[in-house]
Scaffold this motif. Structure first.
Motif, PDB file in Angstrom:
ATOM      1  N   MET A  74      47.002   6.020  37.631  1.00  0.00           N
ATOM      2  CA  MET A  74      48.212   5.583  38.300  1.00  0.00           C
ATOM      3  C   MET A  74      47.814   5.309  39.739  1.00  0.00           C
ATOM      4  N   ALA A  75      47.752   4.071  40.110  1.00  0.00           N
ATOM      5  CA  ALA A  75      47.280   3.701  41.436  1.00  0.00           C
ATOM      6  C   ALA A  75      48.316   4.077  42.484  1.00  0.00           C
ATOM      7  N   PRO A  76      47.877   4.557  43.650  1.00  0.00           N
ATOM      8  CA  PRO A  76      48.818   4.850  44.717  1.00  0.00           C
ATOM      9  C   PRO A  76      49.630   3.603  45.073  1.00  0.00           C
ATOM     10  N   HIS A  77      50.946   3.797  45.234  1.00  0.00           N
ATOM     11  CA  HIS A  77      51.852   2.736  45.690  1.00  0.00           C
ATOM     12  C   HIS A  77      51.938   1.575  44.709  1.00  0.00           C
ATOM     13  N   SER A  78      51.664   1.824  43.445  1.00  0.00           N
ATOM     14  CA  SER A  78      51.859   0.812  42.418  1.00  0.00           C
ATOM     15  C   SER A  78      53.344   0.719  42.111  1.00  0.00           C
ATOM     16  N   ASN A 231      48.825  17.892  54.923  1.00  0.00           N
ATOM     17  CA  ASN A 231      48.128  19.188  54.979  1.00  0.00           C
ATOM     18  C   ASN A 231      48.145  19.937  53.647  1.00  0.00           C
ATOM     19  N   THR A 232      48.281  19.192  52.539  1.00  0.00           N
ATOM     20  CA  THR A 232      48.320  19.802  51.207  1.00  0.00           C
ATOM     21  C   THR A 232      47.266  19.162  50.308  1.00  0.00           C
ATOM     22  N   TYR A 233      46.552  19.988  49.551  1.00  0.00           N
ATOM     23  CA  TYR A 233      45.589  19.493  48.570  1.00  0.00           C
ATOM     24  C   TYR A 233      45.872  20.166  47.229  1.00  0.00           C
ATOM     25  N   HIS A 234      45.635  19.404  46.171  1.00  0.00           N
ATOM     26  CA  HIS A 234      45.930  19.879  44.817  1.00  0.00           C
ATOM     27  C   HIS A 234      44.657  19.757  43.976  1.00  0.00           C
ATOM     28  N   VAL A 235      44.155  20.871  43.478  1.00  0.00           N
ATOM     29  CA  VAL A 235      42.923  20.909  42.691  1.00  0.00           C
ATOM     30  C   VAL A 235      43.277  21.105  41.216  1.00  0.00           C
ATOM     31  N   ASP A 236      42.758  20.233  40.357  1.00  0.00           N
ATOM     32  CA  ASP A 236      43.091  20.285  38.937  1.00  0.00           C
ATOM     33  C   ASP A 236      41.963  19.630  38.152  1.00  0.00           C
ATOM     34  N   ASP A 237      41.796  20.044  36.881  1.00  0.00           N
ATOM     35  CA  ASP A 237      40.819  19.359  36.040  1.00  0.00           C
ATOM     36  C   ASP A 237      41.439  18.176  35.309  1.00  0.00           C
ATOM     37  N   LEU A 238      42.766  18.019  35.367  1.00  0.00           N
ATOM     38  CA  LEU A 238      43.465  16.898  34.754  1.00  0.00           C
ATOM     39  C   LEU A 238      44.066  16.021  35.842  1.00  0.00           C
ATOM     40  N   GLY A 239      43.487  14.836  36.035  1.00  0.00           N
ATOM     41  CA  GLY A 239      43.964  13.953  37.081  1.00  0.00           C
ATOM     42  C   GLY A 239      45.392  13.501  36.875  1.00  0.00           C
ATOM     43  N   ARG A 240      45.858  13.481  35.636  1.00  0.00           N
ATOM     44  CA  ARG A 240      47.223  13.038  35.371  1.00  0.00           C
ATOM     45  C   ARG A 240      48.253  13.964  36.010  1.00  0.00           C
ATOM     46  N   ALA A 247      46.897  10.728  46.398  1.00  0.00           N
ATOM     47  CA  ALA A 247      46.114  10.887  47.620  1.00  0.00           C
ATOM     48  C   ALA A 247      45.815  12.343  47.930  1.00  0.00           C
ATOM     49  N   ASN A 248      46.513  13.264  47.266  1.00  0.00           N
ATOM     50  CA  ASN A 248      46.326  14.694  47.535  1.00  0.00           C
ATOM     51  C   ASN A 248      45.523  15.400  46.454  1.00  0.00           C
ATOM     52  N   GLY A 249      45.213  14.685  45.369  1.00  0.00           N
ATOM     53  CA  GLY A 249      44.569  15.330  44.233  1.00  0.00           C
ATOM     54  C   GLY A 249      43.057  15.346  44.310  1.00  0.00           C
ATOM     55  N   ILE A 250      42.488  16.494  44.029  1.00  0.00           N
ATOM     56  CA  ILE A 250      41.036  16.663  43.946  1.00  0.00           C
ATOM     57  C   ILE A 250      40.714  17.077  42.515  1.00  0.00           C
ATOM     58  N   LYS A 251      40.102  16.165  41.769  1.00  0.00           N
ATOM     59  CA  LYS A 251      39.816  16.439  40.366  1.00  0.00           C
ATOM     60  C   LYS A 251      38.446  17.095  40.236  1.00  0.00           C
ATOM     61  N   VAL A 252      38.412  18.221  39.522  1.00  0.00           N
ATOM     62  CA  VAL A 252      37.161  18.937  39.298  1.00  0.00           C
ATOM     63  C   VAL A 252      36.785  18.837  37.826  1.00  0.00           C
ATOM     64  N   LYS A 253      35.518  19.101  37.544  1.00  0.00           N
ATOM     65  CA  LYS A 253      35.069  19.119  36.149  1.00  0.00           C
ATOM     66  C   LYS A 253      35.712  20.296  35.432  1.00  0.00           C
ATOM     67  N   ALA A 254      36.162  20.065  34.206  1.00  0.00           N
ATOM     68  CA  ALA A 254      36.753  21.144  33.421  1.00  0.00           C
ATOM     69  C   ALA A 254      35.690  22.190  33.087  1.00  0.00           C
ATOM     70  N   TYR A 255      36.084  23.447  33.164  1.00  0.00           N
ATOM     71  CA  TYR A 255      35.164  24.552  32.899  1.00  0.00           C
ATOM     72  C   TYR A 255      35.443  25.154  31.524  1.00  0.00           C
ATOM     73  N   TYR A 256      34.404  25.225  30.694  1.00  0.00           N
ATOM     74  CA  TYR A 256      34.475  25.874  29.385  1.00  0.00           C
ATOM     75  C   TYR A 256      33.347  26.899  29.319  1.00  0.00           C
ATOM     76  N   ARG A 257      33.706  28.149  29.261  1.00  0.00           N
ATOM     77  CA  ARG A 257      32.681  29.192  29.370  1.00  0.00           C
ATOM     78  C   ARG A 257      31.762  29.259  28.159  1.00  0.00           C
ATOM     79  N   GLY A 258      32.144  28.622  27.033  1.00  0.00           N
ATOM     80  CA  GLY A 258      31.308  28.650  25.852  1.00  0.00           C
ATOM     81  C   GLY A 258      30.254  27.557  25.822  1.00  0.00           C
TER      82      GLY A 258
END
Length: 303
Positions: A74-78, A231-240, A247-258
């Protein structure tokens, strides 16, 4: 009937003392066969009531459907973005009905870091469970490597919030069991669950529209104006999940301990470095966080 009376799910029940001809009665044994035995029948039910179980979200019937979002954009300002914001009856309603209870009060002048839980900070899949020893081991292994060090480091510059796509009942169990709500080195300011999420429609790379839930940071900004888009950042493994706040989302790699190499995972080490760089940087922030791993602060103009 036993489930009704004890709140122990059938799959967790173990009945001891019901036997026929010296052999334990099986699940398929009709009660009419037991009637031939001495009455009343005395037996022991072993099992833990569901409210006391440290629950794997994957066992919960009420969890929303999750689909792979790697091809979702979802592009910003689309047009979609403007439509979602301008026609914001859902947003206004959710803002009004969402109650935020502070576990620890915000600190003056701190930025806000909103953190996903499952597969971002923790992995609840593949629990050993069942025994006290297994649960204790889980409490350690559930955490992504460097999780406590990460939270301790970023807490110096950010107030911390958790926003998880599960219900509060399970979320409270997770946070309490793992000691995250009252950790001596960092404090969680508040927690939001799936009831503060609502649906929007996004288009994937193939041009197909998908309806999905989002975590709209606007709810927080409208309730607490000292936290803003700046001044807000949002960290998630799901960009959706930050489709309304790209503009505030920081997508990280999903972690699976197995998975192979899980114990060597260092995503949170790099993320802490990035967030602390952002906090110390006086120049213009990055337009987005897609390349956060390789970002280097630009010197201020004239510097």
């Amino acid at each position: 009937m036993l489930q009704e009376k004890t709140n122990v799910l059938m799959k967790r029940q173990k009945l001891i003392g019901l036997s026929i001809n010296g052999k334990p009665a099986s699940d398929e044994t009709p009660l009419t066969h037991l009637s031939k035995l001495k009455n009343p029948h005395r037996f022991i039910l072993m099992g833990t009531p569901e409210a006391d179980i440290f629950v794997d979200p994957q066992d919960c019937q009420e969890l929303p459907e999750v689909f792979d979002d790697f091809d979702l954009e979802m592009a910003p300002h689309s047009e979609q973005w403007r439509h979602a914001i301008e026609n914001s009856e859902n947003l206004a309603r959710f803002t009004e009905t969402t109650e935020v209870h502070f576990i620890h009060q915000p600190r003056e002048g701190k930025r806000l870091l909103v953190l996903d839980l499952d597969h971002t900070l923790l992995d609840f899949s593949g629990r050993s469970g069942g025994t006290d020893a297994g649960l204790v081991a889980d409490r350690v292994s559930l955490k992504r490597p460097h999780m406590d060090a990460f939270l301790t480091a970023v807490y110096a510059e950010y107030d911390l919030a958790v926003w998880s796509q599960t219900s509060w009942r399970w979320l409270e169990l997770k946070l309490t069991e793992l000691g995250l709500l009252y950790h001596p080195a960092y404090k969680i300011s508040f927690v939001l669950d799936k009831t503060s999420m609502f649906h929007v429609t996004s288009t994937d790379r193939a041009g197909k529209e998908r309806r999905h839930q989002v975590k709209p940071l606007h709810i927080i900004w409208r309730k607490f104006p000292h936290w803003t888009e700046a001044n807000t950042y949002h960290v998630d493994d799901l960009g959706r999940n930050f489709a309304l706040n790209p503009a505030n989302g920081i997508k990280v790699k999903a972690y699976y301990r197995g998975r192979d190499g899980a114990t060597r995972d260092d995503e949170l080490v790099h993320l802490a470095h990035y967030l602390l760089q952002l906090a110390a940087h006086s120049g213009p922030p990055p337009a987005d966080h897609k390349n956060w791993r390789g970002w280097k602060p630009q010197p201020p103009l004239g510097g």
